[in-house]
Design a protein around this motif. Structure first.
Motif, PDB file in Angstrom:
ATOM      1  N   THR A 128       0.846  -1.185   0.000  1.00 26.31           N
ATOM      2  CA  THR A 128       0.000   0.000   0.000  1.00 26.31           C
ATOM      3  C   THR A 128       0.884   1.239   0.000  1.00 26.31           C
ATOM      4  N   LEU A 129       0.684   2.099  -0.984  1.00 27.87           N
ATOM      5  CA  LEU A 129       1.486   3.313  -1.122  1.00 27.87           C
ATOM      6  C   LEU A 129       0.580   4.510  -1.341  1.00 27.87           C
ATOM      7  N   SER A 130       1.098   5.666  -1.014  1.00 27.41           N
ATOM      8  CA  SER A 130       0.419   6.909  -1.353  1.00 27.41           C
ATOM      9  C   SER A 130       0.812   7.333  -2.757  1.00 27.41           C
ATOM     10  N   GLU A 131      -0.069   8.065  -3.396  1.00 22.98           N
ATOM     11  CA  GLU A 131       0.222   8.554  -4.746  1.00 22.98           C
ATOM     12  C   GLU A 131       1.541   9.313  -4.744  1.00 22.98           C
ATOM     13  N   GLU A 132       2.313   9.117  -5.802  1.00 19.98           N
ATOM     14  CA  GLU A 132       3.624   9.736  -6.028  1.00 19.98           C
ATOM     15  C   GLU A 132       4.744   9.085  -5.226  1.00 19.98           C
ATOM     16  N   ALA A 133       4.468   8.031  -4.491  1.00 21.95           N
ATOM     17  CA  ALA A 133       5.531   7.322  -3.770  1.00 21.95           C
ATOM     18  C   ALA A 133       6.337   6.465  -4.734  1.00 21.95           C
ATOM     19  N   PHE A 134       7.520   6.041  -4.276  1.00 23.74           N
ATOM     20  CA  PHE A 134       8.394   5.173  -5.060  1.00 23.74           C
ATOM     21  C   PHE A 134       8.003   3.717  -4.820  1.00 23.74           C
ATOM     22  N   LEU A 135       7.963   2.962  -5.911  1.00 23.83           N
ATOM     23  CA  LEU A 135       7.558   1.565  -5.830  1.00 23.83           C
ATOM     24  C   LEU A 135       8.730   0.643  -6.147  1.00 23.83           C
ATOM     25  N   THR A 136       8.898  -0.362  -5.315  1.00 28.69           N
ATOM     26  CA  THR A 136       9.774  -1.496  -5.645  1.00 28.69           C
ATOM     27  C   THR A 136       9.032  -2.770  -5.312  1.00 28.69           C
ATOM     28  N   ILE A 137       8.970  -3.681  -6.259  1.00 29.03           N
ATOM     29  CA  ILE A 137       8.467  -5.034  -6.009  1.00 29.03           C
ATOM     30  C   ILE A 137       9.598  -5.988  -6.354  1.00 29.03           C
ATOM     31  N   ASN A 138      10.044  -6.718  -5.357  1.00 32.23           N
ATOM     32  CA  ASN A 138      11.193  -7.614  -5.553  1.00 32.23           C
ATOM     33  C   ASN A 138      10.781  -8.915  -6.227  1.00 32.23           C
ATOM     34  N   CYS A 139      11.667  -9.383  -7.094  1.00 29.07           N
ATOM     35  CA  CYS A 139      11.451 -10.651  -7.792  1.00 29.07           C
ATOM     36  C   CYS A 139      12.796 -11.328  -7.967  1.00 29.07           C
ATOM     37  N   THR A 140      12.870 -12.591  -7.588  1.00 31.39           N
ATOM     38  CA  THR A 140      14.054 -13.397  -7.859  1.00 31.39           C
ATOM     39  C   THR A 140      13.612 -14.672  -8.565  1.00 31.39           C
ATOM     40  N   TYR A 141      14.530 -15.273  -9.279  1.00 30.96           N
ATOM     41  CA  TYR A 141      14.157 -16.447 -10.059  1.00 30.96           C
ATOM     42  C   TYR A 141      15.205 -17.539  -9.932  1.00 30.96           C
ATOM     43  N   THR A 142      14.771 -18.725 -10.241  1.00 33.53           N
ATOM     44  CA  THR A 142      15.650 -19.884 -10.389  1.00 33.53           C
ATOM     45  C   THR A 142      15.361 -20.471 -11.754  1.00 33.53           C
ATOM     46  N   ALA A 143      16.402 -20.682 -12.527  1.00 30.40           N
ATOM     47  CA  ALA A 143      16.171 -21.208 -13.873  1.00 30.40           C
ATOM     48  C   ALA A 143      17.371 -21.983 -14.363  1.00 30.40           C
ATOM     49  N   THR A 144      17.101 -22.992 -15.165  1.00 31.44           N
ATOM     50  CA  THR A 144      18.157 -23.667 -15.906  1.00 31.44           C
ATOM     51  C   THR A 144      18.295 -22.948 -17.236  1.00 31.44           C
ATOM     52  N   GLY A 145      19.501 -22.740 -17.672  1.00 38.16           N
ATOM     53  CA  GLY A 145      19.682 -22.059 -18.936  1.00 38.16           C
ATOM     54  C   GLY A 145      19.554 -20.551 -18.806  1.00 38.16           C
ATOM     55  N   TYR A 146      19.057 -19.918 -19.856  1.00 39.40           N
ATOM     56  CA  TYR A 146      19.007 -18.465 -19.925  1.00 39.40           C
ATOM     57  C   TYR A 146      17.573 -18.017 -20.204  1.00 39.40           C
ATOM     58  N   PRO A 147      16.834 -17.764 -19.138  1.00 35.23           N
ATOM     59  CA  PRO A 147      15.418 -17.445 -19.338  1.00 35.23           C
ATOM     60  C   PRO A 147      15.207 -16.030 -19.835  1.00 35.23           C
ATOM     61  N   SER A 148      14.020 -15.798 -20.377  1.00 35.96           N
ATOM     62  CA  SER A 148      13.525 -14.448 -20.597  1.00 35.96           C
ATOM     63  C   SER A 148      12.646 -14.087 -19.404  1.00 35.96           C
ATOM     64  N   LEU A 149      12.670 -12.835 -19.023  1.00 34.83           N
ATOM     65  CA  LEU A 149      11.958 -12.383 -17.827  1.00 34.83           C
ATOM     66  C   LEU A 149      10.902 -11.354 -18.178  1.00 34.83           C
ATOM     67  N   PHE A 150       9.803 -11.387 -17.449  1.00 33.53           N
ATOM     68  CA  PHE A 150       8.659 -10.534 -17.758  1.00 33.53           C
ATOM     69  C   PHE A 150       8.005 -10.022 -16.476  1.00 33.53           C
ATOM     70  N   TRP A 151       7.354  -8.890 -16.594  1.00 36.06           N
ATOM     71  CA  TRP A 151       6.385  -8.442 -15.613  1.00 36.06           C
ATOM     72  C   TRP A 151       5.042  -8.304 -16.337  1.00 36.06           C
ATOM     73  N   TYR A 152       4.020  -8.932 -15.735  1.00 35.95           N
ATOM     74  CA  TYR A 152       2.664  -8.800 -16.221  1.00 35.95           C
ATOM     75  C   TYR A 152       1.848  -8.055 -15.173  1.00 35.95           C
ATOM     76  N   VAL A 153       0.811  -7.366 -15.620  1.00 39.31           N
ATOM     77  CA  VAL A 153      -0.082  -6.657 -14.709  1.00 39.31           C
ATOM     78  C   VAL A 153      -1.512  -7.121 -14.958  1.00 39.31           C
ATOM     79  N   GLN A 154      -2.245  -7.256 -13.870  1.00 43.27           N
ATOM     80  CA  GLN A 154      -3.654  -7.666 -13.955  1.00 43.27           C
ATOM     81  C   GLN A 154      -4.485  -6.645 -13.194  1.00 43.27           C
ATOM     82  N   TYR A 155      -5.241  -5.837 -13.914  1.00 40.20           N
ATOM     83  CA  TYR A 155      -6.140  -4.873 -13.289  1.00 40.20           C
ATOM     84  C   TYR A 155      -7.404  -5.590 -12.834  1.00 40.20           C
ATOM     85  N   PRO A 156      -8.098  -5.038 -11.865  1.00 42.58           N
ATOM     86  CA  PRO A 156      -9.268  -5.715 -11.302  1.00 42.58           C
ATOM     87  C   PRO A 156     -10.257  -6.164 -12.372  1.00 42.58           C
TER      88      PRO A 156
END
Lengths: 114, 114
Positions: free
Chosen positions: B12-40
């Motif tokens: 939960t943030l106030s408008e104009e605040a800075f956002l960080t969402i952490n993501c780490t992965y485990t993969a064999t080989g060399y994956p491609s990485l994505f962020w998807y968004v789902q609005y209500p």
């Protein structure tokens, strides 16, 4: 801009009934996928399809599930005998090529099994 | 195996605040990485992507850098808006050695207050 379409948007069915969820992938795409999202949970891979055959499937995709590309445009997911736990949002996706390319997702079909 | 771990929400943030969402992965080989968004009430939309180490994906003020050394792909935005309220999914496609399905993290729900 081309997009993946899915019908119906919402399907209600009784336990034990067969359902078919339909998808029209983007026309020049070659790889097709089904995913599901149980309410409030992560999106899970079900199956991938290329050159008219399944290329990969998850443990979720058991004998109750099947996929088909009956013509040049539709891609369907059939659940033979629905269970309560099949209630979820089902997303179809397609890509022009395999690997490294984002998947284009449809809007989803909400399946409710009562 | 291949997996994605992202920070639990809700955030939960106030408008104009800075956002960080952490993501780490485990993969064999060399994956491609994505962020998807789902609005209500909607499907999955690709927000940004990166296909190799040190690539930075960006879109609509959001950024994420593919860090192979830390196996991370953190999502950032300098100033969030109320309209950014949604669920954000970090995801990867393993590539040739691991298949072409998309593997999603659990999702992080973001609420932005006016």
């Amino acid at each position: 801009e081309p997009e993946v379409t899915q019908t119906p948007s919402h399907q209600v069915t009784q336990m034990g009934q067969e359902v078919i969820l339909r998808c029209v992938p983007i026309s020049n795409h070659l790889y097709f996928y089904w995913y599901r999202q149980i309410l409030g949970q992560k999106v899970e891979f079900l199956v991938s399809f290329y050159n008219n055959e399944i290329s990969e499937k998850s443990e979720i995709f058991d004998d109750q599930f099947s996929v088909e590309r009956p013509d040049g445009s539709n891609f369907t997911l059939k659940i033979r005998s629905t269970k309560l736990e099949d209630s979820a949002m089902y997303f179809c996706a397609s890509t022009p090529l395999a690997g490294g390319y984002e998947q284009y997702f449809g809007p989803g079909t909400r399946l409710t099994v009562t | 195996g291949n997996s994605v771990t992202q920070m639990e929400g809700p955030v939960t943030l106030s408008e104009e605040a800075f956002l960080t969402i952490n993501c780490t992965y485990t993969a064999t080989g060399y994956p491609s990485l994505f962020w998807y968004v789902q609005y209500p009430g909607e499907g999955l939309q690709l927000l940004l992507k990166a296909t190799k180490a040190d690539d930075k994906g960006s879109n609509k003020g959001f950024e994420a850098t593919y860090r192979k050394e830390t196996t991370s792909f953190h999502l950032e935005k300098g100033s969030v808006q109320v309209s950014d309220s949604a669920v954000y999914f970090c995801a990867l496609t393993p590539g040739n050695t691991g298949g072409f399905k998309t593997i999603f993290g659990a999702g992080t729900r973001l609420f932005v207050k006016a």
